[in-house]
Write a protein that holds these residues in place. Structure first.
Motif, PDB file in Angstrom:
ATOM      1  N   ARG A  77      -6.217  -3.557   0.773  1.00  0.00           N
ATOM      2  CA  ARG A  77      -6.378  -3.544  -0.677  1.00  0.00           C
ATOM      3  C   ARG A  77      -7.344  -4.630  -1.123  1.00  0.00           C
ATOM      4  NH1 ARG A  77      -1.366  -2.320  -4.420  1.00  0.00           N
ATOM      5  NH2 ARG A  77      -1.422  -4.585  -4.585  1.00  0.00           N
ATOM      6  N   SER A  83       2.410   1.712  -3.387  1.00  0.00           N
ATOM      7  CA  SER A  83       1.442   2.150  -4.374  1.00  0.00           C
ATOM      8  C   SER A  83       1.066   3.608  -4.158  1.00  0.00           C
ATOM      9  CB  SER A  83       0.196   1.271  -4.290  1.00  0.00           C
ATOM     10  OG  SER A  83      -0.833   1.823  -5.041  1.00  0.00           O
ATOM     11  N   HIS A  84       0.871   3.969  -2.918  1.00  0.00           N
ATOM     12  CA  HIS A  84       0.462   5.332  -2.602  1.00  0.00           C
ATOM     13  C   HIS A  84       1.550   6.331  -2.975  1.00  0.00           C
ATOM     14  CE1 HIS A  84      -1.428   8.221   0.576  1.00  0.00           C
ATOM     15  NE2 HIS A  84      -1.520   8.673  -0.649  1.00  0.00           N
ATOM     16  N   ASP A 142      -3.656  -0.227  -9.198  1.00  0.00           N
ATOM     17  CA  ASP A 142      -4.528   0.280  -8.138  1.00  0.00           C
ATOM     18  C   ASP A 142      -5.990  -0.004  -8.500  1.00  0.00           C
ATOM     19  OD1 ASP A 142      -5.262   2.019  -5.825  1.00  0.00           O
ATOM     20  OD2 ASP A 142      -6.087   3.261  -7.443  1.00  0.00           O
ATOM     21  N   ALA A 146      -5.439   7.363  -6.444  1.00  0.00           N
ATOM     22  CA  ALA A 146      -4.516   7.089  -5.335  1.00  0.00           C
ATOM     23  C   ALA A 146      -3.684   8.312  -4.972  1.00  0.00           C
ATOM     24  CB  ALA A 146      -3.597   5.916  -5.684  1.00  0.00           C
ATOM     25  N   CYS A 163      -2.299   5.129 -12.266  1.00  0.00           N
ATOM     26  CA  CYS A 163      -1.704   4.895 -10.942  1.00  0.00           C
ATOM     27  C   CYS A 163      -0.187   4.787 -10.997  1.00  0.00           C
ATOM     28  CB  CYS A 163      -2.313   3.661 -10.295  1.00  0.00           C
ATOM     29  SG  CYS A 163      -2.265   2.183 -11.331  1.00  0.00           S
ATOM     30  N   LEU A 216      -6.918   2.594   0.837  1.00  0.00           N
ATOM     31  CA  LEU A 216      -5.516   3.021   1.010  1.00  0.00           C
ATOM     32  C   LEU A 216      -5.262   3.600   2.404  1.00  0.00           C
ATOM     33  CD1 LEU A 216      -4.525   4.610  -2.428  1.00  0.00           C
ATOM     34  CD2 LEU A 216      -3.698   2.471  -1.452  1.00  0.00           C
ATOM     35  N   VAL A 267       0.831  -1.196   0.000  1.00  0.00           N
ATOM     36  CA  VAL A 267       0.000   0.000   0.000  1.00  0.00           C
ATOM     37  C   VAL A 267       0.869   1.249   0.000  1.00  0.00           C
ATOM     38  CG1 VAL A 267      -1.609   1.344   1.377  1.00  0.00           C
ATOM     39  CG2 VAL A 267      -1.987  -1.095   1.024  1.00  0.00           C
TER      40      VAL A 267
END
Lengths: 390, 390
Positions: B222, B9-10, B284, B116, B109, B217, B6
């Motif tokens: 997820r 990804s963020h 995402d 995101a 993403c 998030l 997470v």
């Protein structure tokens, strides 16, 4: 609310609103998985009367999400039987003349033994402790029902899709018990693409945390969202692109312009969501796993050394196969390969490819060419068998 | 493990491993949804050198799950760029001669502003507070990037699938900025069946309890299972039945006989599961919702009073359209209707239908006929524009 549904579904499995034949320990069902299922039961419906020499019986085999309520209102949904347009007094399959039988398949969820039935070993639902069921297992159970009814030879075995697989299996395994066979919109094996779509559906069910490894019934829960998504994906495969375009196109639902959100803007979205939501009210998620698996495993040629012709060697059954031009789940090519094998086996076979844009589901609809084909074939077969013809 | 993903990804959304152009409050992005997005950023990659008169720029538009890493290794997966077979030094799109640009789409993403990304109003990820994005919005953001790079006219805009939609939108909205356009395996609108498949994918994501109404998030979670099932369903549509049959057929996975269980018995099952599982590591879930929605909304004719020809009125752009015979997501018919509209608009257009069994995904593969078509078209366009030709 969920608990209510669960109770209903669970009791439905053991005590359906249909006649039931229960086979006790002395009559186990031999399964392809290598084990015996015992005791087990078959729930079924009949329409019309068996004649004196028991020569007018037609066995209808239902598809993946069908059931035994083929020609009378469905007690779960209240809707007409799934083939009531075809079967009834004075209809193409005339119950004033024929004795029509339809049994819930083994592995199903409307009264025949399936994953929601009580496992005598535990007193709880089988869930995934039920051995995997095959199309041949379903047919073996139907044979025991037919024996129970004292019928030596079925005048006809008919069905579409998974029902058509059962018809082919009947004709292959018990040719002497089948005078005529009418497999519709089906094939002698499940294709790679079809297995793929089924696997998506199963993964969707199993990804739902309410599935609980299959043990949702005892916990009073149900994987409704996962099953609804599985149904939505499957439903697309039952229709054709042309039919979707004709019925829905890009039409918006109850509005002039898109909402720029994730609501069901398009009619097709709202239609699919409805299909998913209503399905979970009438079907057991584990049954969905078992029945899709049965279809995936079906491969009649593989069961006969890779040669489909061997599945029908020496058959005296009369065949009529029907396919639909826009069916992309069981394309005409699948039926044609069965026809070729039947020809090679020297069988009596006719083949009708019907031009329609209605896709796989055409076999369930009021399709005049389909009805004409069934009518013509049954008349010819009745004459050949010496049954009275209208 | 999940938390780690997470965070990655963020942060990827705000600080990608690509150059970024950030547009502040004085340069908002005007969205079709009727609002302004500001600030926002576009992450992009370039390959080769822009020539002195800035006439050799090729913009590549990526597809639904693609990104800006078109011709260099992907930093998330470590795999080669998604079109590295086509683009690079000495390749068909020769980066020794052309300046190739590829930008992550808005709503994506991998660095461009998407669900995101941090919402400046809250300091938290936008999630569903990001307005719905359209193909036209993506193109508007790309135009701002092209302006930023000081490029007056793109030599070519090229892309497949959703990328092809962007190409058509570019040519329609900014014809004077596009010397030549190469839309591949695409259409001027998303069909009912395509919307249906996308809706299944979205429902699968939203049915996952880890999705949390989109706010996964901030909760450090997820919806991996839901997104994996969505990817599995979509992946089937990217292939053809013939390719699935050729590659997998009914072959079993690592075993001689079926297990009579719900493991991945068939190779196609294991392949699909792998596709689903690897996808969630690089994509995402909310972006998947936004980008599928953008494709569903795309309807170039509807944007021009229902007449596709109006979308291209007076265009001087040179077009080459490519379709694949076995692509059932964007069948040849969809390309043909664009070609007809372009002909009616008096445009210069060529059309290549490529015979292949590889389905929609053929546009991503080493497909000699596709490469020959692109090569021939670019050479001809380069001559017309007065660029040096090899």
């Amino acid at each position: 609310m969920v608990a209510l549904r669960v109770n209903k579904s669970h009791s439905e499995a053991d005590q359906p609103s249909s006649p039931v034949v229960r086979f006790e320990a002395d009559q186990p069902l031999k399964l392809d998985a290598g084990t015996l299922l015992s005791p087990f039961q078959v729930a079924y419906q009949t329409y019309g009367d068996l004649n004196a020499d028991k020569s007018n019986a037609i066995l209808v085999c239902h598809a993946l999400t069908g059931d035994q309520h083929v020609a009378s209102p469905n007690p779960v949904t209240g809707k007409p039987g799934w083939w009531q347009v075809l079967i009834g007094p004075g209809k193409v399959i005339d119950t004033d003349r024929f004795f029509v039988i339809c049994a819930n398949v083994i592995g199903g969820c409307l009264g025949s033994t399936g994953p929601a039935s009580t496992d005598p070993a535990t007193g709880k639902p089988y869930a995934l402790n039920l051995p995997v069921i095959t199309i041949r297992d379903m047919v073996r159970a139907q044979l025991m029902l037919i024996d129970h009814l004292g019928i030596d030879q079925l005048f006809c075995v008919i069905g579409g899709s998974m029902g058509g697989m059962q018809v082919l299996e009947w004709a292959s395994s018990y040719p002497e018990r089948v005078f005529s066979a009418l497999p519709i919109a089906t094939g002698a094996r499940h294709s790679s693409q079809n297995i793929a779509f089924h696997e998506v559906g199963r993964q969707s069910v199993m990804a739902d945390p309410e599935w609980l490894g299959g043990d949702y019934l005892v916990a009073g829960r149900r994987p409704e969202k996962g099953l609804a998504v599985a149904r939505m994906a499957a439903h697309i495969t039952y229709l054709s692109e042309a039919a979707l375009h004709r019925k829905f196109g890009r039409n918006l639902q109850d509005r002039d312009r898109p909402t720029f959100g994730f609501d069901a803007d398009f009619q097709i979205e709202s239609y699919l969501r409805h299909q998913g939501m209503t399905f979970v009210d009438r079907f057991d998620a584990n049954s969905y796993l078992y029945l899709t698996r049965a279809m995936d495993y079906f491969d009649l040629a593989a069961d006969h050394g890779g040669r489909l012709v061997e599945a029908f060697a020496g058959t005296k059954t009369r065949f009529c196969l029907v396919s639909f031009t826009s069916d992309w789940l069981f394309p005409t090519e699948e039926s044609r390969s069965v026809v070729h094998a039947l020809n090679a086996a020297g069988a009596s076979v006719s083949f009708v490819e019907i031009e329609t844009d209605r896709g796989h589901d055409a076999f369930l609809l009021d399709e005049p060419e389909l009805f004409a084909a069934i009518d013509g074939f049954l008349r010819s077969a009745a004459r050949a068998k010496g049954l009275a013809v209208r």
